[in-house]
Motif scaffolding. Structure first.
Motif, mmCIF file in Angstrom:
data_model
loop_
_atom_site.group_PDB
_atom_site.id
_atom_site.type_symbol
_atom_site.label_atom_id
_atom_site.label_comp_id
_atom_site.label_asym_id
_atom_site.label_seq_id
_atom_site.Cartn_x
_atom_site.Cartn_y
_atom_site.Cartn_z
ATOM 1 N N ASP A 293 2.048 -3.473 0.184
ATOM 2 C CA ASP A 293 0.920 -4.058 0.916
ATOM 3 C C ASP A 293 1.184 -5.527 1.223
ATOM 4 N N SER A 294 1.829 -6.226 0.291
ATOM 5 C CA SER A 294 2.137 -7.637 0.555
ATOM 6 C C SER A 294 3.215 -7.767 1.634
ATOM 7 N N GLY B 154 -7.414 -4.840 -6.078
ATOM 8 C CA GLY B 154 -6.085 -5.118 -5.542
ATOM 9 C C GLY B 154 -5.446 -6.354 -6.136
ATOM 10 N N ASP C 91 -2.045 -4.923 5.231
ATOM 11 C CA ASP C 91 -2.466 -4.897 3.826
ATOM 12 C C ASP C 91 -3.165 -3.567 3.504
ATOM 13 N N GLU D 120 0.981 1.253 -2.536
ATOM 14 C CA GLU D 120 1.509 0.235 -3.448
ATOM 15 C C GLU D 120 2.017 0.886 -4.736
ATOM 16 N N THR E 290 -6.930 -5.844 0.553
ATOM 17 C CA THR E 290 -6.884 -6.300 -0.845
ATOM 18 C C THR E 290 -6.742 -7.824 -0.942
ATOM 19 N N ASP E 291 -6.159 -8.253 -2.056
ATOM 20 C CA ASP E 291 -6.017 -9.690 -2.329
ATOM 21 C C ASP E 291 -5.228 -10.442 -1.249
ATOM 22 N N ASP E 292 -4.235 -9.777 -0.667
ATOM 23 C CA ASP E 292 -3.398 -10.456 0.345
ATOM 24 C C ASP E 292 -4.261 -11.006 1.487
HETATM 25 MG MG LIG Z 1 -2.444 -6.584 -2.437
#
Ligand SMILES: [Mg+2]
Length: 288
Positions: free
Chosen positions: A228-229, A84, A9, A16, A45-47
Protein backbone atom coordinates in the motif's frame (compact mmCIF):
# COMPACT_ATOMS: atom_id res chain seq x y z
CA UNK A 1 -2.24 14.03 -6.26
CA UNK A 2 -4.03 13.09 -3.04
CA UNK A 3 -6.81 11.29 -4.90
CA UNK A 4 -4.30 9.08 -6.70
CA UNK A 5 -2.32 8.52 -3.49
CA UNK A 6 -5.55 7.35 -1.85
CA UNK A 7 -6.46 5.04 -4.74
CA UNK A 8 -3.01 3.45 -4.64
CA UNK A 9 -3.15 3.16 -0.86
CA UNK A 10 -6.68 1.72 -0.74
CA UNK A 11 -6.00 -0.74 -3.56
CA UNK A 12 -2.69 -1.85 -2.04
CA UNK A 13 -4.16 -2.04 1.47
CA UNK A 14 -6.11 -5.15 0.53
CA UNK A 15 -2.85 -6.92 -0.31
CA UNK A 16 -0.50 -5.63 2.42
CA UNK A 17 1.68 -8.56 3.49
CA UNK A 18 -0.93 -11.03 2.21
CA UNK A 19 -0.12 -14.45 0.81
CA UNK A 20 1.01 -14.79 -2.79
CA UNK A 21 -2.16 -16.70 -3.70
CA UNK A 22 -4.36 -13.72 -2.83
CA UNK A 23 -2.27 -11.54 -5.17
CA UNK A 24 -2.53 -14.15 -7.92
CA UNK A 25 -6.29 -14.43 -7.46
CA UNK A 26 -7.37 -10.84 -6.78
CA UNK A 27 -4.81 -8.39 -8.21
CA UNK A 28 -6.98 -7.78 -11.26
CA UNK A 29 -8.05 -4.13 -10.76
CA UNK A 30 -11.67 -5.31 -10.90
CA UNK A 31 -12.37 -3.95 -7.44
CA UNK A 32 -10.84 -3.06 -4.11
CA UNK A 33 -10.44 -6.02 -1.80
CA UNK A 34 -10.75 -6.03 2.00
CA UNK A 35 -7.83 -6.92 4.25
CA UNK A 36 -8.24 -9.74 6.73
CA UNK A 37 -7.04 -7.49 9.56
CA UNK A 38 -10.15 -5.36 9.28
CA UNK A 39 -9.55 -2.80 6.53
CA UNK A 40 -12.65 -2.62 4.38
CA UNK A 41 -12.51 -2.61 0.60
CA UNK A 42 -11.94 0.90 -0.76
CA UNK A 43 -10.70 2.42 2.50
CA UNK A 44 -7.39 4.18 2.57
CA UNK A 45 -4.89 3.93 5.44
CA UNK A 46 -2.10 5.80 7.23
CA UNK A 47 -0.25 6.62 3.99
CA UNK A 48 -3.07 8.84 2.76
CA UNK A 49 -4.12 10.20 6.13
CA UNK A 50 -0.59 11.37 6.86
CA UNK A 51 -0.23 12.78 3.32
CA UNK A 52 -3.41 14.74 4.03
CA UNK A 53 -1.79 16.01 7.22
CA UNK A 54 1.29 17.14 5.26
CA UNK A 55 -0.98 18.81 2.69
CA UNK A 56 -2.84 20.65 5.42
CA UNK A 57 0.44 21.96 6.82
CA UNK A 58 1.39 23.17 3.33
CA UNK A 59 -1.94 24.95 3.05
CA UNK A 60 -1.94 26.50 6.51
CA UNK A 61 1.11 28.77 6.45
CA UNK A 62 4.85 28.51 6.02
CA UNK A 63 5.54 26.83 9.34
CA UNK A 64 7.16 23.57 8.29
CA UNK A 65 8.48 22.74 11.75
CA UNK A 66 8.39 19.30 13.34
CA UNK A 67 5.87 20.65 15.83
CA UNK A 68 3.52 21.79 13.05
CA UNK A 69 3.72 18.38 11.36
CA UNK A 70 3.27 16.51 14.65
CA UNK A 71 0.15 18.54 15.42
CA UNK A 72 -1.25 17.75 11.97
CA UNK A 73 -0.60 14.01 12.34
CA UNK A 74 -2.44 13.89 15.66
CA UNK A 75 -5.28 16.15 14.48
CA UNK A 76 -5.95 14.15 11.31
CA UNK A 77 -5.97 10.87 13.22
CA UNK A 78 -8.16 12.13 16.06
CA UNK A 79 -10.88 13.43 13.76
CA UNK A 80 -10.95 10.27 11.65
CA UNK A 81 -9.52 7.24 13.46
CA UNK A 82 -8.72 4.54 11.01
CA UNK A 83 -6.92 1.24 10.54
CA UNK A 84 -3.59 0.66 8.86
CA UNK A 85 -1.11 2.39 11.19
CA UNK A 86 1.75 0.46 12.73
CA UNK A 87 0.49 -0.78 16.09
CA UNK A 88 3.00 1.20 18.15
CA UNK A 89 2.23 4.51 16.47
CA UNK A 90 -1.52 3.91 16.56
CA UNK A 91 -1.31 3.20 20.29
CA UNK A 92 0.52 6.49 20.80
CA UNK A 93 -1.93 8.43 18.63
CA UNK A 94 -4.77 7.00 20.70
CA UNK A 95 -3.11 8.30 23.86
CA UNK A 96 -1.99 11.72 22.60
CA UNK A 97 -3.98 14.93 22.66
CA UNK A 98 -1.70 16.99 20.41
CA UNK A 99 1.61 17.05 18.61
CA UNK A 100 3.66 18.10 21.63
CA UNK A 101 2.25 15.13 23.51
CA UNK A 102 3.19 12.80 20.64
CA UNK A 103 6.72 14.18 20.47
CA UNK A 104 7.18 13.70 24.19
CA UNK A 105 6.03 10.08 24.16
CA UNK A 106 7.52 8.76 20.92
CA UNK A 107 10.97 7.23 20.35
CA UNK A 108 11.42 8.34 16.75
CA UNK A 109 14.15 5.93 15.72
CA UNK A 110 12.38 4.07 12.93
CA UNK A 111 14.08 3.17 9.67
CA UNK A 112 10.80 2.11 8.13
CA UNK A 113 8.97 3.79 5.28
CA UNK A 114 6.54 5.92 7.29
CA UNK A 115 8.33 9.19 6.53
CA UNK A 116 8.54 8.44 2.80
CA UNK A 117 4.91 7.40 2.40
CA UNK A 118 3.58 10.88 3.27
CA UNK A 119 6.12 12.95 1.32
CA UNK A 120 4.71 13.33 -2.20
CA UNK A 121 2.91 16.61 -1.30
CA UNK A 122 6.21 18.12 -0.10
CA UNK A 123 7.23 18.36 -3.75
CA UNK A 124 4.91 21.35 -4.00
CA UNK A 125 7.39 23.49 -2.06
CA UNK A 126 9.11 25.56 -4.74
CA UNK A 127 12.45 26.17 -3.03
CA UNK A 128 14.54 23.01 -2.88
CA UNK A 129 16.34 24.09 0.30
CA UNK A 130 13.06 24.76 2.08
CA UNK A 131 11.78 21.43 0.76
CA UNK A 132 14.80 19.60 2.19
CA UNK A 133 14.30 21.25 5.55
CA UNK A 134 10.56 20.43 5.55
CA UNK A 135 11.27 16.80 4.64
CA UNK A 136 13.70 16.56 7.50
CA UNK A 137 11.35 18.24 9.98
CA UNK A 138 8.38 16.06 9.11
CA UNK A 139 10.45 12.87 9.09
CA UNK A 140 12.05 13.46 12.47
CA UNK A 141 8.69 13.41 14.23
CA UNK A 142 8.54 9.63 13.78
CA UNK A 143 11.65 8.61 11.77
CA UNK A 144 14.60 10.61 13.07
CA UNK A 145 17.18 8.41 11.36
CA UNK A 146 19.42 8.92 8.33
CA UNK A 147 17.25 6.49 6.31
CA UNK A 148 13.94 8.00 7.43
CA UNK A 149 14.99 11.55 6.59
CA UNK A 150 16.66 10.57 3.30
CA UNK A 151 13.58 8.63 2.19
CA UNK A 152 11.35 11.65 2.73
CA UNK A 153 13.80 13.92 0.90
CA UNK A 154 14.01 11.55 -2.08
CA UNK A 155 10.23 11.22 -2.51
CA UNK A 156 9.76 14.98 -2.11
CA UNK A 157 12.49 15.67 -4.70
CA UNK A 158 11.00 13.22 -7.22
CA UNK A 159 7.67 14.98 -6.82
CA UNK A 160 9.33 18.40 -7.13
CA UNK A 161 11.26 17.42 -10.26
CA UNK A 162 8.08 16.25 -11.99
CA UNK A 163 6.13 19.34 -10.95
CA UNK A 164 8.62 22.16 -11.34
CA UNK A 165 11.33 20.90 -13.68
CA UNK A 166 8.92 18.86 -15.84
CA UNK A 167 11.51 16.12 -15.53
CA UNK A 168 11.15 12.94 -17.56
CA UNK A 169 10.73 9.84 -15.45
CA UNK A 170 13.94 8.39 -16.83
CA UNK A 171 15.85 11.43 -15.54
CA UNK A 172 14.73 11.02 -11.93
CA UNK A 173 17.46 8.63 -10.69
CA UNK A 174 20.29 10.89 -11.92
CA UNK A 175 18.57 13.91 -10.42
CA UNK A 176 18.25 12.15 -7.06
CA UNK A 177 21.85 10.94 -7.20
CA UNK A 178 23.13 14.43 -7.94
CA UNK A 179 21.33 16.06 -5.01
CA UNK A 180 21.36 13.33 -2.37
CA UNK A 181 24.05 10.85 -3.44
CA UNK A 182 21.48 8.07 -3.21
CA UNK A 183 21.34 5.47 -5.97
CA UNK A 184 17.72 4.68 -6.80
CA UNK A 185 17.55 1.14 -8.09
CA UNK A 186 15.36 0.25 -11.04
CA UNK A 187 15.55 -3.51 -10.68
CA UNK A 188 13.71 -4.23 -7.44
CA UNK A 189 12.05 -7.63 -7.65
CA UNK A 190 11.72 -8.91 -4.09
CA UNK A 191 8.91 -8.54 -1.60
CA UNK A 192 9.03 -5.06 -0.05
CA UNK A 193 9.55 -4.87 3.69
CA UNK A 194 8.42 -1.77 5.58
CA UNK A 195 11.98 -0.55 5.09
CA UNK A 196 12.45 3.06 3.90
CA UNK A 197 15.11 2.37 1.26
CA UNK A 198 13.54 -0.80 -0.14
CA UNK A 199 10.34 1.18 -0.62
CA UNK A 200 12.20 3.82 -2.65
CA UNK A 201 13.72 1.14 -4.91
CA UNK A 202 10.35 -0.56 -5.43
CA UNK A 203 8.61 2.75 -6.19
CA UNK A 204 11.27 3.72 -8.73
CA UNK A 205 11.29 0.28 -10.34
CA UNK A 206 7.51 0.26 -10.86
CA UNK A 207 7.43 3.90 -11.94
CA UNK A 208 10.12 3.40 -14.58
CA UNK A 209 8.63 0.19 -15.94
CA UNK A 210 5.13 1.51 -16.68
CA UNK A 211 3.40 4.42 -18.38
CA UNK A 212 -0.21 3.59 -17.45
CA UNK A 213 -1.63 3.94 -13.95
CA UNK A 214 -3.48 0.64 -14.31
CA UNK A 215 -0.36 -1.45 -14.92
CA UNK A 216 1.53 0.60 -12.35
CA UNK A 217 -0.99 -0.47 -9.70
CA UNK A 218 -0.71 -4.11 -10.75
CA UNK A 219 3.09 -4.00 -10.57
CA UNK A 220 3.15 -2.31 -7.16
CA UNK A 221 0.94 -5.03 -5.69
CA UNK A 222 2.85 -7.81 -7.43
CA UNK A 223 5.96 -7.01 -5.39
CA UNK A 224 4.17 -8.29 -2.31
CA UNK A 225 4.85 -6.97 1.18
CA UNK A 226 4.17 -3.36 2.15
CA UNK A 227 2.44 -2.67 -1.13
CA UNK A 228 0.00 0.00 0.00
CA UNK A 229 2.88 2.37 0.72
CA UNK A 230 4.59 1.53 -2.58
CA UNK A 231 1.36 2.04 -4.52
CA UNK A 232 0.46 5.25 -2.66
CA UNK A 233 3.81 6.90 -3.41
CA UNK A 234 4.03 5.58 -6.97
CA UNK A 235 0.49 6.66 -7.88
CA UNK A 236 1.03 10.07 -6.29
CA UNK A 237 4.17 10.58 -8.40
CA UNK A 238 2.55 9.19 -11.56
CA UNK A 239 -0.23 11.76 -11.19
CA UNK A 240 2.37 14.51 -11.62
CA UNK A 241 3.68 13.60 -15.05
CA UNK A 242 2.02 13.66 -18.48
CA UNK A 243 4.07 10.57 -19.31
CA UNK A 244 1.53 8.56 -17.33
CA UNK A 245 -1.83 7.71 -18.91
CA UNK A 246 -4.66 8.11 -16.43
CA UNK A 247 -6.53 4.86 -16.96
CA UNK A 248 -7.58 3.92 -13.44
CA UNK A 249 -10.61 1.64 -13.82
CA UNK A 250 -13.92 3.33 -13.01
CA UNK A 251 -14.58 0.66 -10.39
CA UNK A 252 -11.59 1.95 -8.41
CA UNK A 253 -12.29 5.65 -8.96
CA UNK A 254 -15.92 5.17 -7.91
CA UNK A 255 -15.20 2.55 -5.27
CA UNK A 256 -12.88 4.72 -3.19
CA UNK A 257 -14.48 5.49 0.16
CA UNK A 258 -17.01 8.32 0.29
CA UNK A 259 -17.80 10.00 3.60
CA UNK A 260 -16.41 13.03 5.35
CA UNK A 261 -12.75 12.41 4.48
CA UNK A 262 -13.32 10.25 1.41
CA UNK A 263 -12.99 10.94 -2.29
CA UNK A 264 -14.82 14.31 -2.32
CA UNK A 265 -12.65 15.61 0.50
CA UNK A 266 -9.49 14.47 -1.31
CA UNK A 267 -10.58 16.16 -4.54
CA UNK A 268 -11.32 19.37 -2.66
CA UNK A 269 -7.95 19.27 -0.95
CA UNK A 270 -6.25 18.74 -4.33
CA UNK A 271 -8.06 21.82 -5.68
CA UNK A 272 -7.05 23.83 -2.62
CA UNK A 273 -3.43 22.75 -3.09
CA UNK A 274 -3.58 23.78 -6.75
CA UNK A 275 -4.90 27.18 -5.63
CA UNK A 276 -1.92 27.67 -3.36
CA UNK A 277 0.58 25.91 -5.66
CA UNK A 278 -0.53 26.60 -9.27
CA UNK A 279 2.06 24.15 -10.60
CA UNK A 280 -0.36 21.38 -9.56
CA UNK A 281 -3.28 22.73 -11.64
CA UNK A 282 -2.37 21.02 -14.92
CA UNK A 283 -2.38 17.65 -13.23
CA UNK A 284 -5.83 18.01 -11.71
CA UNK A 285 -7.39 18.45 -15.13
CA UNK A 286 -6.27 14.92 -15.89
CA UNK A 287 -8.04 13.67 -12.79
CA UNK A 288 -11.60 14.48 -13.90
MG1 LIG B 1 -0.66 1.88 5.00
Amino acid sequence: MLLEIAIGDAYGAGFEFCGREKIMRSNTLESYVPHELGIQAGCYTDDTQMSIAVAEVLLANSDYSSDAFADAYVRCYKRDQRQGYAKGLQGLLDLCVNGADLRQRISPESRRNGAAMRSVPLGLIADKNVLAQAASEQAMVTHNTAEGILSSHVVALMSHALLYDKAKLVELPDFILEITGFILRGDWAAEVECDALQTLHAVNTALQANRCMSTLLLDCVNFGGDVDSVAAIAMGLASLTPEYVVDIPASLVNGLEAGKFGSSYLRKLDVALAGRYPVLSAHLVRQS
